[in-house]
Design a protein around this motif. Structure first.
Motif, short mmCIF file in Angstrom:
data_model
loop_
_atom_site.label_atom_id
_atom_site.label_comp_id
_atom_site.label_asym_id
_atom_site.label_seq_id
_atom_site.Cartn_x
_atom_site.Cartn_y
_atom_site.Cartn_z
N ARG A 95 75.47 11.91 17.99
CA ARG A 95 75.23 10.50 17.73
C ARG A 95 76.58 9.88 17.42
N ASP B 275 72.47 9.75 21.65
CA ASP B 275 71.41 10.52 21.00
C ASP B 275 70.05 10.45 21.69
N GLY C 128 71.98 2.19 19.14
CA GLY C 128 71.49 2.00 20.51
C GLY C 128 72.51 1.45 21.48
N VAL C 129 73.77 1.70 21.26
CA VAL C 129 74.79 1.15 22.16
C VAL C 129 75.54 2.25 22.92
N CYS C 130 75.84 3.36 22.24
CA CYS C 130 76.71 4.35 22.86
C CYS C 130 75.97 5.33 23.77
N CYS D 245 77.21 5.65 17.57
CA CYS D 245 77.11 4.29 17.06
C CYS D 245 75.94 4.10 16.10
N ALA D 246 74.88 4.87 16.32
CA ALA D 246 73.65 4.77 15.52
C ALA D 246 72.93 3.44 15.70
N LEU E 23 65.87 7.22 22.27
CA LEU E 23 67.06 7.33 21.44
C LEU E 23 66.59 7.50 20.00
S1 FES Z 1 73.73 6.81 18.42
FE1 FES Z 1 74.62 5.46 19.87
S2 FES Z 1 72.86 5.08 21.10
FE2 FES Z 1 71.97 6.13 19.49
#
Ligand code: FES
Lengths: 251, 142
Positions: free
Chosen positions: A71, A81, A76-78, A73-74, A91
């Motif tokens: 994981r 996960d 929903g961008v990168c 960015c936590a 995600l």
């Molecule tokens: S941690 Fe980046 S999309 Fe979920």
């Protein structure tokens, strides 16, 4: 993996006033310990607004530091996960624990080799992505200013620009599960983004690549990909549009 | 934190080079895909029509015997109907199974032999069926 947390030794949050405890069953795999993958259950205290990623952090930070997952960015961008949560690809940072019931199954995404716990080898996925030439291809003289595009032309491929390459779609595809030579939905989405871009001249080439034995014609229209996409991209529709462009040879 | 780089760095081909290997450069898969849709559409009418005539229309299945078939096949229309049905259904089914074998057979050897079995049996059925439709002789007395 990429977990670097400053507040390591503080009091475990949520324990005192947590609303409920859920059971998170994780598919664990560590080839250095056991050649077989096993399910391991954790009792995790969760708060009302917690996402599954928070529950995984609870496990990693306070119960079992060996739990391995990606994981970054936590938010929903990168796209790091993506995992199989209660049987569907999502995600972990975008699903709320309150929507998942009291027993939550967490597995690595399917169809790619598992390296450890929830971490898979993404290389075949990226290989397919590279194969469709996901970059602007132009011909003719270089313009002296930027390449302009009308709002309408931009809207044509807007949907497929949203991809964050988390692999949720490709690893939800039953054709990809049994045969990873298939390009998979993500690579087709990436190609779609350029094929239908009015500034790009590489459409023909990319269509030819996807006309291949392992290309778009292997798609069975099961819609798993559209269902899995955390960005809400209409993946199956994009694939159908590529098929149509191939049949009628226009974009 | 140490960055771990496994294997070689990805090689990105020059924009206008052809993709090495893989592509066979034909439109076979596309035509197969279109054929499946078209034949499927035609078969809906052909097969449902066939079932309706054979099983439901006056007397239904009870009236079918050698004479009935001979009477039907006296007309080129019904021979063409049955021939179209045979070829479309057989090729549609064969292609469907070919695709399923491609999906599920994991080893190249298995894939090859399953397909050989499929093509041989499919060829025999087509041959036999076509032969009967073209050479059918209602006179069985001698
Ligand atoms: S941690 Fe980046 S999309 Fe979920």
């Amino acid at each position: 993996m990429t977990v670097t947390e400053a507040s390591s030794a503080v009091q475990q949050p949520g324990v005192a006033g947590h609303l409920r405890t859920v059971t998170v069953k994780v598919r664990r795999y560590d080839p250095e310990v056991d050649p077989e993958a096993n399910w391991q259950s954790f009792e995790v205290p969760v708060e009302k607004g917690d996402r599954l990623l928070d529950a995984l952090h609870q496990i990693k930070w306070y119960q079992d530091g060996s739990l391995t997952f990606r994981r970054s960015c936590a938010h929903g961008v990168c796209g790091s996960d993506a995992m199989r949560i209660n049987g569907v690809n999502r995600l972990a940072c975008k699903v709320l624990v309150k929507d998942l019931g009291d027993e939550i199954l967490v597995e690595p995404i399917k169809g790619l080799a598992v390296l450890k716990d929830l971490v898979v080898d993404m290389e075949p996925f990226f290989e397919a992505f590279r194969a469709v030439k996901p970059f602007l291809i132009t011909s003719g003289r270089e313009p002296t200013r930027e390449r302009l595009q009308s709002t309408k032309d931009r809207a044509r491929f807007d949907d497929t620009t949203k991809c964050i390459m988390c692999a949720a779609c490709t690893t939800s595809c039953p054709v990809f599960w049994t045969d990873d030579a298939y390009f998979g939905p993500q690579a087709i989405v990436a190609a779609h983004r350029f094929i239908f871009d009015s500034r790009d001249d590489g459409a023909r080439e990319r269509l030819e690549i996807l006309n291949d034995k392992e290309g778009v014609w292997r798609c069975r229209t099961t819609f798993n990909c559209t269902d899995a996409c955390p960005r809400g991209i209409e993946v199956t529709k994009a694939i159908q549009e590529v098929k149509r462009a191939l049949i009628f040879r226009r974009r | 934190m140490t960055a771990v780089v496994t294997g070689d760095l990805p090689v990105i081909e020059a924009p206008r080079s052809r993709r090495s290997g893989g592509g066979n450069g034909t439109n076979f898969e596309m035509y197969a895909w279109i054929f499946m849709r078209m034949s499927g559409l035609l078969l809906v009418f052909l097969v449902l029509g066939h079932l309706f005539i054979m099983l439901l229309l006056d007397g239904g299945v009870q009236r079918i015997n050698f004479g009935f078939v001979a009477g039907r096949w006296a007309s080129p229309f019904w021979r063409t109907w049955d021939l179209a049905q045979l070829w479309l259904a057989q090729l549609h089914g064969t292609n469907g199974l070919r695709v399923i074998i491609n999906d599920y057979a994991e080893r190249d050897g298995t894939r090859f032999w399953l397909k050989m079995l499929l093509y041989t049996s499919s060829f025999l059925v087509l041959l036999l069926g076509t032969l009967v439709i073209f050479t059918f002789d209602p006179d069985i007395t001698g």
